[in-house]
Design a protein around this motif. Structure first.
Motif, PDB file in Angstrom:
ATOM      1  N   THR A  54      -2.438  -0.044  -1.826  1.00 54.19           N
ATOM      2  CA  THR A  54      -2.910  -1.207  -2.474  1.00 54.19           C
ATOM      3  C   THR A  54      -3.774  -2.015  -1.404  1.00 54.19           C
ATOM      4  OG1 THR A  54      -0.833  -1.160  -3.550  1.00 54.19           O
ATOM      5  CG2 THR A  54      -2.376  -3.068  -3.939  1.00 54.19           C
ATOM      6  N   ALA A  55      -3.240  -2.106  -0.062  1.00 49.55           N
ATOM      7  CA  ALA A  55      -3.733  -3.035   0.921  1.00 49.55           C
ATOM      8  C   ALA A  55      -5.376  -2.347   1.201  1.00 49.55           C
ATOM      9  CB  ALA A  55      -2.984  -3.238   2.123  1.00 49.55           C
ATOM     10  N   GLN A  56      -5.335  -0.996   1.152  1.00 54.78           N
ATOM     11  CA  GLN A  56      -6.531  -0.556   1.723  1.00 54.78           C
ATOM     12  C   GLN A  56      -7.787  -0.479   0.730  1.00 54.78           C
ATOM     13  OE1 GLN A  56      -5.939   3.826   2.981  1.00 54.78           O
ATOM     14  NE2 GLN A  56      -4.430   3.125   4.777  1.00 54.78           N
ATOM     15  N   LEU A  57      -7.207  -0.504  -0.652  1.00 55.72           N
ATOM     16  CA  LEU A  57      -8.525  -0.777  -1.494  1.00 55.72           C
ATOM     17  C   LEU A  57      -9.011  -2.252  -1.447  1.00 55.72           C
ATOM     18  CD1 LEU A  57      -6.292   0.868  -4.379  1.00 55.72           C
ATOM     19  CD2 LEU A  57      -8.072   1.803  -3.373  1.00 55.72           C
ATOM     20  N   ALA A  58      -8.268  -3.212  -1.148  1.00 53.18           N
ATOM     21  CA  ALA A  58      -8.774  -4.477  -0.828  1.00 53.18           C
ATOM     22  C   ALA A  58     -10.179  -4.532   0.002  1.00 53.18           C
ATOM     23  CB  ALA A  58      -7.932  -5.340  -0.186  1.00 53.18           C
ATOM     24  N   ALA A  59     -10.468  -3.342   0.701  1.00 57.56           N
ATOM     25  CA  ALA A  59     -11.634  -3.550   1.365  1.00 57.56           C
ATOM     26  C   ALA A  59     -12.912  -3.054   0.633  1.00 57.56           C
ATOM     27  CB  ALA A  59     -11.767  -2.422   2.665  1.00 57.56           C
ATOM     28  N   TYR A  60     -12.605  -2.759  -0.650  1.00 61.28           N
ATOM     29  CA  TYR A  60     -13.609  -2.148  -1.441  1.00 61.28           C
ATOM     30  C   TYR A  60     -13.780  -2.609  -2.900  1.00 61.28           C
ATOM     31  CZ  TYR A  60     -13.355   1.584   2.194  1.00 61.28           C
ATOM     32  OH  TYR A  60     -13.333   2.384   3.078  1.00 61.28           O
ATOM     33  N   PHE A  61     -12.558  -3.507  -3.095  1.00 61.57           N
ATOM     34  CA  PHE A  61     -12.572  -4.105  -4.723  1.00 61.57           C
ATOM     35  C   PHE A  61     -12.373  -5.605  -4.410  1.00 61.57           C
ATOM     36  CE2 PHE A  61     -11.934   0.136  -5.318  1.00 61.57           C
ATOM     37  CZ  PHE A  61     -12.375   0.491  -6.393  1.00 61.57           C
ATOM     38  N   ASP A  62     -12.961  -6.442  -5.268  1.00 61.30           N
ATOM     39  CA  ASP A  62     -12.886  -8.000  -5.232  1.00 61.30           C
ATOM     40  C   ASP A  62     -11.376  -8.379  -5.428  1.00 61.30           C
ATOM     41  OD1 ASP A  62     -15.775  -7.927  -5.070  1.00 61.30           O
ATOM     42  OD2 ASP A  62     -15.956  -8.041  -6.959  1.00 61.30           O
ATOM     43  N   ASP A  63     -10.485  -7.651  -6.464  1.00 60.46           N
ATOM     44  CA  ASP A  63      -9.511  -7.838  -6.725  1.00 60.46           C
ATOM     45  C   ASP A  63      -8.819  -6.754  -6.778  1.00 60.46           C
ATOM     46  OD1 ASP A  63      -7.188  -9.363  -7.819  1.00 60.46           O
ATOM     47  OD2 ASP A  63      -7.722  -9.183  -9.777  1.00 60.46           O
ATOM     48  N   VAL A  64      -7.473  -6.848  -6.358  1.00 62.22           N
ATOM     49  CA  VAL A  64      -6.469  -5.647  -6.171  1.00 62.22           C
ATOM     50  C   VAL A  64      -5.153  -6.067  -6.608  1.00 62.22           C
ATOM     51  CG1 VAL A  64      -5.389  -3.645  -4.820  1.00 62.22           C
ATOM     52  CG2 VAL A  64      -7.611  -4.495  -4.256  1.00 62.22           C
ATOM     53  N   VAL A  65      -4.539  -5.292  -7.464  1.00 60.59           N
ATOM     54  CA  VAL A  65      -3.433  -5.841  -8.199  1.00 60.59           C
ATOM     55  C   VAL A  65      -2.241  -4.648  -7.889  1.00 60.59           C
ATOM     56  CG1 VAL A  65      -2.044  -6.506 -10.331  1.00 60.59           C
ATOM     57  CG2 VAL A  65      -4.568  -6.922 -10.172  1.00 60.59           C
ATOM     58  N   GLY A  66      -1.150  -4.819  -7.317  1.00 61.70           N
ATOM     59  CA  GLY A  66      -0.232  -3.721  -7.041  1.00 61.70           C
ATOM     60  C   GLY A  66       0.743  -3.921  -7.807  1.00 61.70           C
ATOM     61  N   LEU A  67       1.472  -2.971  -8.485  1.00 58.63           N
ATOM     62  CA  LEU A  67       2.523  -3.018  -9.631  1.00 58.63           C
ATOM     63  C   LEU A  67       3.570  -2.247  -9.183  1.00 58.63           C
ATOM     64  CD1 LEU A  67       0.261  -2.965 -12.865  1.00 58.63           C
ATOM     65  CD2 LEU A  67       1.194  -5.023 -11.768  1.00 58.63           C
ATOM     66  N   ASP A  68       4.829  -2.536  -9.339  1.00 60.05           N
ATOM     67  CA  ASP A  68       6.049  -1.756  -9.084  1.00 60.05           C
ATOM     68  C   ASP A  68       7.096  -2.162  -9.534  1.00 60.05           C
ATOM     69  OD1 ASP A  68       6.651   0.658  -6.616  1.00 60.05           O
ATOM     70  OD2 ASP A  68       8.088  -0.571  -7.241  1.00 60.05           O
ATOM     71  N   PRO A  69       8.023  -1.414 -10.213  1.00 61.59           N
ATOM     72  CA  PRO A  69       9.264  -2.065 -11.033  1.00 61.59           C
ATOM     73  C   PRO A  69      10.545  -2.539 -10.072  1.00 61.59           C
ATOM     74  CG  PRO A  69       9.280   0.469 -10.835  1.00 61.59           C
ATOM     75  CD  PRO A  69       8.047   0.008 -10.447  1.00 61.59           C
ATOM     76  N   SER A  70      10.333  -2.196  -8.669  1.00 61.48           N
ATOM     77  CA  SER A  70      11.130  -2.579  -7.786  1.00 61.48           C
ATOM     78  C   SER A  70      10.908  -3.835  -7.059  1.00 61.48           C
ATOM     79  CB  SER A  70      11.593  -1.640  -6.717  1.00 61.48           C
ATOM     80  OG  SER A  70      12.231  -1.969  -5.609  1.00 61.48           O
ATOM     81  N   ALA A  71      11.723  -4.946  -7.495  1.00 61.86           N
ATOM     82  CA  ALA A  71      11.568  -6.373  -6.502  1.00 61.86           C
ATOM     83  C   ALA A  71      11.609  -6.060  -4.923  1.00 61.86           C
ATOM     84  CB  ALA A  71      12.389  -7.297  -7.334  1.00 61.86           C
ATOM     85  N   ASP A  72      12.785  -5.077  -4.591  1.00 68.89           N
ATOM     86  CA  ASP A  72      12.820  -4.875  -3.224  1.00 68.89           C
ATOM     87  C   ASP A  72      11.524  -4.199  -2.602  1.00 68.89           C
ATOM     88  OD1 ASP A  72      14.158  -4.837  -0.924  1.00 68.89           O
ATOM     89  OD2 ASP A  72      14.660  -2.602  -1.343  1.00 68.89           O
ATOM     90  N   GLN A  73      10.769  -3.481  -3.207  1.00 64.91           N
ATOM     91  CA  GLN A  73       9.584  -2.874  -2.681  1.00 64.91           C
ATOM     92  C   GLN A  73       8.671  -3.905  -2.547  1.00 64.91           C
ATOM     93  OE1 GLN A  73       9.112  -0.122  -1.228  1.00 64.91           O
ATOM     94  NE2 GLN A  73      10.659   1.295  -2.144  1.00 64.91           N
ATOM     95  N   ILE A  74       8.260  -4.784  -3.772  1.00 62.35           N
ATOM     96  CA  ILE A  74       7.335  -5.826  -3.650  1.00 62.35           C
ATOM     97  C   ILE A  74       7.719  -6.784  -2.743  1.00 62.35           C
ATOM     98  CG2 ILE A  74       6.462  -7.797  -5.214  1.00 62.35           C
ATOM     99  CD1 ILE A  74       5.411  -4.929  -5.871  1.00 62.35           C
ATOM    100  N   ALA A  75       8.902  -7.283  -2.445  1.00 60.41           N
ATOM    101  CA  ALA A  75       9.360  -8.031  -1.342  1.00 60.41           C
ATOM    102  C   ALA A  75       8.921  -7.799  -0.011  1.00 60.41           C
ATOM    103  CB  ALA A  75      10.806  -8.363  -1.236  1.00 60.41           C
ATOM    104  N   ASN A  76       8.722  -6.371   0.271  1.00 53.91           N
ATOM    105  CA  ASN A  76       8.481  -5.858   1.726  1.00 53.91           C
ATOM    106  C   ASN A  76       6.913  -5.432   1.601  1.00 53.91           C
ATOM    107  OD1 ASN A  76      11.004  -5.540   3.295  1.00 53.91           O
ATOM    108  ND2 ASN A  76      11.598  -5.031   1.282  1.00 53.91           N
ATOM    109  N   ALA A  77       6.178  -5.808   0.654  1.00 52.96           N
ATOM    110  CA  ALA A  77       4.504  -5.580   0.661  1.00 52.96           C
ATOM    111  C   ALA A  77       4.180  -6.733   1.483  1.00 52.96           C
ATOM    112  CB  ALA A  77       4.039  -5.499  -0.833  1.00 52.96           C
TER     113      ALA A  77
END
Length: 251
Positions: A54-77
């Motif tokens: 997700t973070a790497q795509l930000a170099a090429y796109f105006d808006d990047v959305v990362g989606l994951d069902p795990s709140a634990d994973q999202i918290a560590n992004a």
């Protein structure tokens, strides 16, 4: 860490360990995916985990959305400008119709209800949007380390892998992919890891957690002992690599 016993906590689990030890993608995949997309307004990374791709795509796109069902994973992004994370499943994407120019799923599609995900991908895809299912295969080590690892991976913890793991090992070739497909170049993840990094990575595997849950920690401890002996100095780095596999289609 001076010997194998110092690494006996290597099967600790959780999103923090996942964020620390999972290998990061090189820049090549994100650059290639951006070149495949016809527009660069929005990229959506489904099953994003802690946001490695997700973070790497930000170099090429105006808006990047990362989606994951795990709140634990999202918290560590990690927070990053141009990237937003939402806790959501692949089967119900909280995005408007025809809003995404690129939709990716990295090391995650084998967990999806694919018909439901594909329906949602088609819904949010803009004209000519690209969909990419990305995975990396079984890691490669030098010399005798590879031989001992192969026995551990295929024979000792092999029965503890969920059936979906075979899809990853085969680069998603067996997945239904009803799209106009594009060829992807051969790419690899290449890292230099000390022993603690290697064992920490293995700690994130679902099969390792299943072994632990069944009380067969002897399998893990025996492997840690053997691989530590073969590794030698635990601070010495060894080359570790994974083949990157992609299935890319136009929606």
């Amino acid at each position: 860490m001076t010997d194998w016993q110092a690494s006996k906590n290597w099967f600790d689990r959780g999103g923090q360990a996942y964020a620390r030890f999972r290998p990061e993608y090189p820049l090549g995949p994100a650059r290639f995916l951006a070149e495949t997309a016809r527009s660069h307004k929005c990229a959506v990374d489904v099953g994003c985990g802690n946001g490695q791709l997700t973070a790497q795509l930000a170099a090429y796109f105006d808006d990047v959305v990362g989606l994951d069902p795990s709140a634990d994973q999202i918290a560590n992004a990690p927070a990053q400008q141009g990237v937003r994370y939402i806790c959501a499943s692949a089967e119900k994407l909280p995005l408007p119709d025809r809003s995404a120019n690129l939709i990716t799923a990295a090391q995650a599609a084998h967990w999806f209800d694919l018909p439901a995900f594909y329906a949602e991908a088609r819904r949010i895809a803009s004209d000519g949007a690209a969909l990419a299912l990305i995975s990396y295969g079984v890691l490669r080590l030098p010399g005798d380390l590879q031989s001992r690892f192969d026995r551990f991976y295929h024979d000792e913890i092999g029965p503890y892998w969920p059936p979906e793991r075979k899809l990853v090992d085969r680069g998603y070739r067996d997945l239904c992919f009803p799209f106009e497909e594009r060829q992807a170049p051969q790419m690899d993840i290449q890292l230099a890891w000390a022993l603690g990094d290697f064992l920490g990575y293995l700690s994130t595997w679902s099969a390792v957690q299943r072994v632990k849950g069944t009380g067969r920690e002897d399998i893990l401890n025996d492997f840690a002992r053997d691989i530590s002996r073969l590794w030698g100095d635990p601070t010495k780095t060894q080359p570790v690599s994974w083949p990157i596999n992609m299935r890319i289609g136009l929606l």
